[in-house]
Design a protein around this motif. Sequence first.
Motif, PDB file in Angstrom:
ATOM      1  N   LEU A 146      18.495  39.809  41.697  1.00 48.77           N
ATOM      2  CA  LEU A 146      19.884  39.954  42.130  1.00 48.77           C
ATOM      3  C   LEU A 146      20.619  38.619  42.135  1.00 48.77           C
ATOM      4  N   ARG A 150      24.248  39.106  40.239  1.00 53.09           N
ATOM      5  CA  ARG A 150      25.585  38.888  40.802  1.00 53.09           C
ATOM      6  C   ARG A 150      26.394  37.909  39.960  1.00 53.09           C
ATOM      7  N   ARG A 160      32.203  37.617  43.278  1.00 49.78           N
ATOM      8  CA  ARG A 160      31.985  38.899  43.950  1.00 49.78           C
ATOM      9  C   ARG A 160      31.833  40.012  42.915  1.00 49.78           C
ATOM     10  N   VAL A 161      30.924  40.925  43.187  1.00 53.79           N
ATOM     11  CA  VAL A 161      30.792  42.101  42.341  1.00 53.79           C
ATOM     12  C   VAL A 161      31.638  43.212  42.945  1.00 53.79           C
ATOM     13  N   PRO A 163      32.746  46.248  45.013  1.00 54.88           N
ATOM     14  CA  PRO A 163      32.169  46.822  46.240  1.00 54.88           C
ATOM     15  C   PRO A 163      31.362  48.085  45.965  1.00 54.88           C
ATOM     16  N   ALA A 166      28.020  46.926  44.642  1.00 55.49           N
ATOM     17  CA  ALA A 166      27.257  46.309  45.731  1.00 55.49           C
ATOM     18  C   ALA A 166      26.638  47.375  46.630  1.00 55.49           C
ATOM     19  N   VAL A 269      23.638  42.553  50.368  1.00 51.52           N
ATOM     20  CA  VAL A 269      24.785  43.339  49.907  1.00 51.52           C
ATOM     21  C   VAL A 269      26.089  42.612  50.242  1.00 51.52           C
ATOM     22  N   TYR A 270      26.135  41.978  51.407  1.00 53.05           N
ATOM     23  CA  TYR A 270      27.308  41.192  51.809  1.00 53.05           C
ATOM     24  C   TYR A 270      27.585  40.088  50.788  1.00 53.05           C
ATOM     25  N   GLN A 271      26.523  39.378  50.376  1.00 56.67           N
ATOM     26  CA  GLN A 271      26.712  38.313  49.393  1.00 56.67           C
ATOM     27  C   GLN A 271      27.186  38.873  48.057  1.00 56.67           C
ATOM     28  N   LEU A 272      26.641  40.018  47.653  1.00 64.36           N
ATOM     29  CA  LEU A 272      27.082  40.631  46.404  1.00 64.36           C
ATOM     30  C   LEU A 272      28.567  40.979  46.470  1.00 64.36           C
ATOM     31  N   ALA A 273      28.992  41.594  47.571  1.00 65.44           N
ATOM     32  CA  ALA A 273      30.363  42.074  47.691  1.00 65.44           C
ATOM     33  C   ALA A 273      31.359  40.970  47.992  1.00 65.44           C
ATOM     34  N   MET A 307      36.431  41.366  50.242  1.00 61.68           N
ATOM     35  CA  MET A 307      35.868  41.757  48.951  1.00 61.68           C
ATOM     36  C   MET A 307      36.857  41.569  47.816  1.00 61.68           C
TER      37      MET A 307
END
Length: 632
Positions: A146, A150, A160-161, A163, A166, A269-273, A307
């Motif tokens: 991941l 990302r 950011r990806v 939402p 994510a 998930v927070y970091q992805l979003a 996001m």
Amino acid sequence: MSGLVDKGGALASSGAVQGMRLVRVADFSAPLSLSDADRPSYVRRFVTLFVSQGQGHHGGTGRVEHARNAQGEHLALKLLSLPHRRDGETEEDHERRVRASHAAFEREYECHILLSGLKGFPRLYGRGTVDGVPCIVMEWVEGITLDRVRRRLAVDGCGRVSPLVAARMGYVEGGFVHRDISPRNVMVRTSRLSLEQQVDEGVFGLYLIDFGSSAESEPRSTSFTSENAVFRGATADFAPPEMLSDDIPGLAELRKSPAIDVYAAASVVYQLACGQAPYDLHAVGEDGVPVSPYRAKMVAPAPAAVMAHACADELLEALAREPEVAVAVQHAQDKLSAPMGVSEAAEALSFVDEQLGVVLGDCLARGQSERPDAAAVRNALSSFSIHYADNVERSFCGRPLVPCVPGGFAASALDVADSTLAHVRMACKGVAAAALAGVAVSAAVLANGAQASLDTAGFTWSGGVPGVVVAVAALFPALVGLSLRFGGSRTTAGFLRGTAGLAVTFAALWQVLADMRFEAAAQQHLLSMALVAAVAAGWCIMVADFALNVALPQMIRRKALPSGNHDGADALPGAAAPALEGNAGKGETQKVCGADSQPEYEVDDPADKASGANARFTGKRDALDDDTSEGA
């Protein structure tokens, strides 16, 4: 070697084994019971391996190498990394650390036995030694961590990806405590479907790798700050507070709780979003001393998730890289009488994304008992993903959202509520409109023919007051307010425009009325009261539209995650849609990349077919291995 073959043909034909080295696995033992007849053939599969040069990575307690056996099977060979002797370290202390490393490797193997064969975990084949060094042989997972995903799927300059993507990546299965879920330890398998195909399908083949964090081991630079000098078995950016301090009552029980993985998975998930981890662990206190990760996560709750759709300036650029969301936006726009502006569209999409932020916020609670259980999180993320397109339409049309709860009756129940709300709204507007008309007619009848004079700003008039003029004057503020909110009756901006227009027009008419002189003073007072009543009735029409389309749906949005049951173990102290119109630069934008940070990602041109929706990482880059050759 020329006789060696794989499933698809010759393994050693004409340079096929170039770049490989031969490895013998001694004392090999299987993790499962085998009959005397089956054991020899099983062991032969794994005692002679060909290891690819330069195709591996460090993970947890050792280094993982990509290998193949004589049958051509792709395998992962994990070799224990023994600690080097430090300067000034005694022989006894060094031996103690070596024994601790061996014990950690043994516990990792035992943990992996329980998970081998389950969905989302690499298959375990056995263990042995290579030149006296303990090793584990397991399935090689062809995929991308991941940490790399990302970067490839970023839709804006902050990395950011989407939402929606994510949330779909948040389904982490497993009833165990991994204790170090991080972007480096979660892999998207790409051997069957490419990453882009999985994005299109909306289903990701996620694998949890690296089980060495279940015990103490040699410190890793990415696992904890060097100032603390104590390994906690977790990556600090994603670990809960109970993994970052030893000074907590009941610590041993706390670290067995699945709530640890709930917190860590939510942080990923927070970091992805959001493009960054929930907490800045490089903060410095007022005394100039760095704040410890534990203190940073206990002093304040995690910041609200911001996001990719929060910034109107970048919305169209983000939607160009989110085809599924762009289609949902287009369908939502088709239901409107007039296309929504970019700023309002960003607000509507952020309203939907906020549900994901609520889920993540609950998971990032400081106390274990305050976090939802893993099943509730999976259900909430699944509901968020399933209803995302529907909720985009609901948000654009000013209807309540389908909450992130499991079950099939949420949407239909809300539709019934929508119908009731529509009837209430129409009733309120009807009453207000009737009151406005009644006030205008009454004022016209009472003031018709009244003798008055006006002398203001060089204008002089006297005579009888026409009733029709009084009626128009009473209706004028409401008509101005309603016209100014045209096209935005169900938005905050439209409500504010209408209210401002109503107020300005009322102030002007009030001043005119104050400058008039009537033969009967009572008539002036009656007209003043009528003007106030007419303005109030006109404003009530706008309030009914706004309150029952915007404000009330926001208030009734509810958090849907039940609290997990941890048997009182918690002892922590409390401490691009074409229909979008207007300039994307209009309106205020939120600060989305942090206070002092610079954008780390430069997003490729979506027209570039070679790069597609990928993003080029141009900032500070961590040392990462090859995209498509990272194994378990």
